[in-house]
Write an enzyme that holds these catalytic residues in place. Structure first.
Site, PDB file in Angstrom:
ATOM      1  N   SER A  76       1.682 -31.808 -13.082  1.00  0.00           N
ATOM      2  CA  SER A  76       1.014 -33.035 -12.645  1.00  0.00           C
ATOM      3  C   SER A  76       1.780 -33.613 -11.465  1.00  0.00           C
ATOM      4  CB  SER A  76       0.943 -34.049 -13.789  1.00  0.00           C
ATOM      5  OG  SER A  76       2.240 -34.414 -14.203  1.00  0.00           O
TER       6      SER A  76
ATOM      7  N   HIS B 183       2.400 -41.605  -3.919  1.00  0.00           N
ATOM      8  CA  HIS B 183       2.098 -42.934  -3.381  1.00  0.00           C
ATOM      9  C   HIS B 183       2.744 -43.052  -2.001  1.00  0.00           C
ATOM     10  CE1 HIS B 183       0.432 -44.867  -7.027  1.00  0.00           C
ATOM     11  NE2 HIS B 183       1.174 -43.955  -7.643  1.00  0.00           N
TER      12      HIS B 183
ATOM     13  N   HIS C 159      -3.588 -38.081  -7.084  1.00  0.00           N
ATOM     14  CA  HIS C 159      -3.261 -37.712  -8.463  1.00  0.00           C
ATOM     15  C   HIS C 159      -3.829 -36.322  -8.705  1.00  0.00           C
ATOM     16  CE1 HIS C 159      -3.809 -42.195  -8.759  1.00  0.00           C
ATOM     17  NE2 HIS C 159      -2.557 -42.025  -9.158  1.00  0.00           N
TER      18      HIS C 159
ATOM     19  N   ASN D  37      -3.604 -32.940 -11.797  1.00  0.00           N
ATOM     20  CA  ASN D  37      -2.974 -32.236 -12.899  1.00  0.00           C
ATOM     21  C   ASN D  37      -3.754 -30.962 -13.187  1.00  0.00           C
ATOM     22  OD1 ASN D  37      -4.742 -32.481 -15.425  1.00  0.00           O
ATOM     23  ND2 ASN D  37      -4.634 -34.606 -14.743  1.00  0.00           N
ATOM     24  N   VAL D  38      -3.026 -29.940 -13.548  1.00  0.00           N
ATOM     25  CA  VAL D  38      -3.598 -28.684 -14.008  1.00  0.00           C
ATOM     26  C   VAL D  38      -2.885 -28.342 -15.308  1.00  0.00           C
ATOM     27  CG1 VAL D  38      -4.347 -27.761 -11.778  1.00  0.00           C
ATOM     28  CG2 VAL D  38      -2.012 -27.377 -12.518  1.00  0.00           C
ATOM     29  N   ARG D  39      -3.652 -27.822 -16.259  1.00  0.00           N
ATOM     30  CA  ARG D  39      -3.041 -27.544 -17.555  1.00  0.00           C
ATOM     31  C   ARG D  39      -3.677 -26.302 -18.177  1.00  0.00           C
ATOM     32  NH1 ARG D  39      -5.850 -32.087 -17.358  1.00  0.00           N
ATOM     33  NH2 ARG D  39      -7.707 -32.304 -18.620  1.00  0.00           N
TER      34      ARG D  39
END
Length: 173
Positions: A91, A95, A105, A107-109
């Site tokens: 993830s 900023h 933002h 994320n990979v899961r």
């Protein structure tokens, strides 16, 4: 059968590549903090604060194991309930200092659920979004075209499907 070592190496190398690239762009280094999970596994959190380009950035990799798939995962995959599991993910949250550059933002899961004598059940998930303070239409088009090109390299039905899902998921009423 999926080789989880390949997934692990891919995510681990992806974290390294992202952190190294951001350090080149920003000119400051991330602070890394590795951690272990009592139940199994661990990860590395990389954080940059008060950079030259990035006000704050985090890039985290985790690889965790457990004896029984969490309810939140088995709701979407009831066939995987009551199995041992392994999960990996990457993830990031970026900023930037520049208010004209959007926050990012992503994320990979990856999850795999295992039970002796049965086929493994596995799936990938994730998402990405930009949160602009000032909307620049050309930037939004570039972002989405880049995502579309990536999706199209696998299957031309992916981008419209994932775009609709993300629009519903990230919509703030």
């Amino acid at each position: 059968m999926i080789n989880t070592n390949i997934v692990y190496e891919y995510f681990n190398n992806l974290q390294t590549n992202i952190v190294e690239t951001l350090q080149i762009v920003d000119g400051k280094n991330f602070v890394n903090d590795s951690w272990q999970r009592k139940e199994g596994g661990g990860g590395t959190s990389c954080l940059l604060e008060n950079g030259n380009v990035l006000e704050r950035a985090g890039v985290g990799f985790s690889h965790v194991l457990g004896e029984k798939l969490p309810r939140s995962a088995s709701v979407a995959h009831p066939e995987a309930a009551d199995r041992k599991w392994e999960a990996m993910g990457l993830s990031l949250v970026l900023h930037p200092k520049n208010p004209y550059a959007p926050t990012v933002h992503m994320n990979v899961r990856f999850f795999i659920a295992k039970k002796l004598g049965l086929d493994d059940i596995w799936w990938f998930g994730g998402g990405i979004d930009l949160t602009p303070i000032y909307i620049v239409p050309e930037d939004a088009r570039f972002f989405h075209q880049s995502l579309k090109n990536t999706c199209d390299s696998f299957d031309s039905s992916f981008y419209p499907h994932f775009k609709n899902w993300a629009d519903d998921y990230f919509f703030i009423r």
